[in-house]
Design a protein around this motif. Structure first.
Motif, PDB file in Angstrom:
ATOM      1  N   HIS A  78       0.779  -1.212   0.094  1.00 63.84           N
ATOM      2  CA  HIS A  78       0.008   0.017  -0.048  1.00 63.84           C
ATOM      3  C   HIS A  78       0.599   1.297  -0.066  1.00 63.84           C
ATOM      4  CE1 HIS A  78      -4.010  -1.705   0.482  1.00 63.84           C
ATOM      5  NE2 HIS A  78      -3.474  -2.648   1.352  1.00 63.84           N
ATOM      6  N   ILE A  79       1.800   1.092   0.834  1.00 65.90           N
ATOM      7  CA  ILE A  79       2.874   2.595   0.907  1.00 65.90           C
ATOM      8  C   ILE A  79       3.223   2.680  -0.642  1.00 65.90           C
ATOM      9  CG2 ILE A  79       4.974   3.254   1.980  1.00 65.90           C
ATOM     10  CD1 ILE A  79       4.337   1.818   4.390  1.00 65.90           C
ATOM     11  N   LYS A  80       3.782   1.555  -1.241  1.00 67.31           N
ATOM     12  CA  LYS A  80       4.616   1.860  -2.352  1.00 67.31           C
ATOM     13  C   LYS A  80       3.586   2.010  -3.471  1.00 67.31           C
ATOM     14  CE  LYS A  80       8.740   0.997  -1.061  1.00 67.31           C
ATOM     15  NZ  LYS A  80       9.723   2.020  -0.984  1.00 67.31           N
ATOM     16  N   GLN A  81       2.518   1.902  -3.504  1.00 68.84           N
ATOM     17  CA  GLN A  81       1.370   2.307  -4.600  1.00 68.84           C
ATOM     18  C   GLN A  81       0.948   3.599  -4.554  1.00 68.84           C
ATOM     19  OE1 GLN A  81      -1.961  -0.248  -3.867  1.00 68.84           O
ATOM     20  NE2 GLN A  81      -0.631  -2.203  -4.428  1.00 68.84           N
ATOM     21  N   ARG A  82       1.110   4.450  -3.203  1.00 70.38           N
ATOM     22  CA  ARG A  82       0.742   5.821  -3.087  1.00 70.38           C
ATOM     23  C   ARG A  82       2.024   6.872  -3.712  1.00 70.38           C
ATOM     24  NH1 ARG A  82      -1.376   6.194   3.233  1.00 70.38           N
ATOM     25  NH2 ARG A  82      -3.093   4.740   2.692  1.00 70.38           N
ATOM     26  N   GLU A  83       1.593   7.768  -4.610  1.00 70.75           N
ATOM     27  CA  GLU A  83       2.667   8.560  -5.018  1.00 70.75           C
ATOM     28  C   GLU A  83       3.306   9.466  -3.952  1.00 70.75           C
ATOM     29  OE1 GLU A  83       5.070  10.164  -7.943  1.00 70.75           O
ATOM     30  OE2 GLU A  83       3.147   8.756  -8.163  1.00 70.75           O
ATOM     31  N   LYS A  84       2.742   9.819  -3.047  1.00 70.15           N
ATOM     32  CA  LYS A  84       3.180  10.721  -1.961  1.00 70.15           C
ATOM     33  C   LYS A  84       4.335   9.771  -1.066  1.00 70.15           C
ATOM     34  CE  LYS A  84       2.258  13.423   2.262  1.00 70.15           C
ATOM     35  NZ  LYS A  84       1.247  14.032   3.107  1.00 70.15           N
ATOM     36  N   THR A  85       4.141   8.484  -1.088  1.00 70.67           N
ATOM     37  CA  THR A  85       4.749   7.569  -0.034  1.00 70.67           C
ATOM     38  C   THR A  85       5.854   6.739  -0.756  1.00 70.67           C
ATOM     39  OG1 THR A  85       3.098   6.280   0.264  1.00 70.67           O
ATOM     40  CG2 THR A  85       2.992   8.023   1.881  1.00 70.67           C
ATOM     41  N   LYS A  86       5.697   6.626  -1.897  1.00 73.00           N
ATOM     42  CA  LYS A  86       6.256   5.364  -2.595  1.00 73.00           C
ATOM     43  C   LYS A  86       7.953   5.282  -2.600  1.00 73.00           C
ATOM     44  CE  LYS A  86       6.471   7.711  -7.306  1.00 73.00           C
ATOM     45  NZ  LYS A  86       7.738   7.671  -7.487  1.00 73.00           N
ATOM     46  N   ASP A  87       8.415   6.616  -2.397  1.00 73.40           N
ATOM     47  CA  ASP A  87       9.994   6.678  -2.274  1.00 73.40           C
ATOM     48  C   ASP A  87      10.428   6.718  -0.747  1.00 73.40           C
ATOM     49  OD1 ASP A  87      10.108   6.600  -4.972  1.00 73.40           O
ATOM     50  OD2 ASP A  87      10.419   8.762  -5.408  1.00 73.40           O
ATOM     51  N   ILE A  88       9.709   6.612   0.136  1.00 68.82           N
ATOM     52  CA  ILE A  88      10.009   6.448   1.585  1.00 68.82           C
ATOM     53  C   ILE A  88      10.846   5.228   2.047  1.00 68.82           C
ATOM     54  CG2 ILE A  88       9.341   6.463   4.108  1.00 68.82           C
ATOM     55  CD1 ILE A  88       6.924   8.211   3.221  1.00 68.82           C
ATOM     56  N   PRO A  89      11.922   5.349   2.153  1.00 65.92           N
ATOM     57  CA  PRO A  89      12.731   3.843   2.523  1.00 65.92           C
ATOM     58  C   PRO A  89      12.296   2.906   3.457  1.00 65.92           C
ATOM     59  CG  PRO A  89      14.348   5.872   2.724  1.00 65.92           C
ATOM     60  CD  PRO A  89      12.956   6.491   2.336  1.00 65.92           C
ATOM     61  N   ILE A  90      11.954   1.695   3.399  1.00 67.50           N
ATOM     62  CA  ILE A  90      11.389   0.989   4.569  1.00 67.50           C
ATOM     63  C   ILE A  90      12.509  -0.219   4.833  1.00 67.50           C
ATOM     64  CG2 ILE A  90       9.619  -0.996   4.639  1.00 67.50           C
ATOM     65  CD1 ILE A  90       8.049   0.229   2.871  1.00 67.50           C
ATOM     66  N   ILE A  91      12.706  -0.315   6.006  1.00 75.34           N
ATOM     67  CA  ILE A  91      13.590  -1.632   6.593  1.00 75.34           C
ATOM     68  C   ILE A  91      12.624  -2.427   7.225  1.00 75.34           C
ATOM     69  CG2 ILE A  91      15.281  -1.950   8.247  1.00 75.34           C
ATOM     70  CD1 ILE A  91      16.315   0.955   8.159  1.00 75.34           C
TER      71      ILE A  91
END
Length: 206
Positions: free
Chosen positions: A69-82
């Protein structure tokens, strides 16, 4: 007051969230808790985050579905995830569908020093992005208001380009062999090069 980045901690167990806070509190940033995937997505609607620490195994919406879901949102898709994974989980499963420079993982039990180091790198990259955006906005405003400011702006931009290049080189040296972090660094190279060309063009007009 110095800017503090937001770090999102996602885990369904309170003791795990408390442990993450204990590890990261020395970074002096804003640590935001979410005890489910749904709570994490809600938090992402309310504020910006520099990095997300996401537990894989959670009831209901697990870490993989939350990340999707995070990666599908334009606003949040580039936030790094660990991703934070249990020792028994196949690392290839972690990256299935997430083969991205913006995704990393760590296996529990967590190494506090390594986790802090990874988070610090993403915080530094977030600072550089914000610095670039802020300087670009300032540049457009100043040049539109006062053409006599060109010489001063060129000097300020030259200093900024040198500073950012030094910081990026420092990140490269600290993350040798980590292709995902280096991919994010390369992502920043393009706006830095554009800024460099702009400085050169402004110098030519003087």
């Amino acid at each position: 007051m110095p800017y503090k980045a937001n770090i999102l901690l996602v885990d369904d167990r309170e003791e795990n969230l408390t442990a993450l806070e204990a590890i990261l509190t020395s970074l002096d940033q804003n640590l935001v808790r979410a005890n489910s995937g749904e709570a994490a997505l809600k938090a992402l609607l309310e504020r910006d985050f520099a990095v997300i620490l996401l537990d894989v195994v959670m009831p209901g919406m697990d870490g993989f579905e939350t990340a999707s879901h995070i990666k599908q949102r334009e606003k949040t898709k580039d936030i790094p995830i660990i991703f934070l994974t249990a020792a028994g989980i196949d690392r290839h499963r972690v990256f299935r569908g997430y083969a991205s420079r913006f995704v990393d993982y760590m296996t529990k039990p967590l190494d506090p020093w390594l986790l802090r180091a990874k988070v610090e790198v993403f915080l530094e990259l977030d600072r550089l992005k914000r610095q670039l955006n802020s300087q670009s906005t300032l540049l457009r405003r100043e040049l539109s208001q006062d053409t006599g400011r060109v010489e001063t702006v060129v000097a300020e931009l030259s200093a900024l380009v040198n500073e950012i290049n030094d910081k990026l080189e420092g990140v490269r040296e600290r993350t040798v062999g980590d292709e995902r972090v280096l991919g994010v660094v390369r992502e920043l190279n393009d706006p830095v090069h554009r800024l460099t060309r702009l400085v050169q063009a402004l110098r030519a007009q003087r």
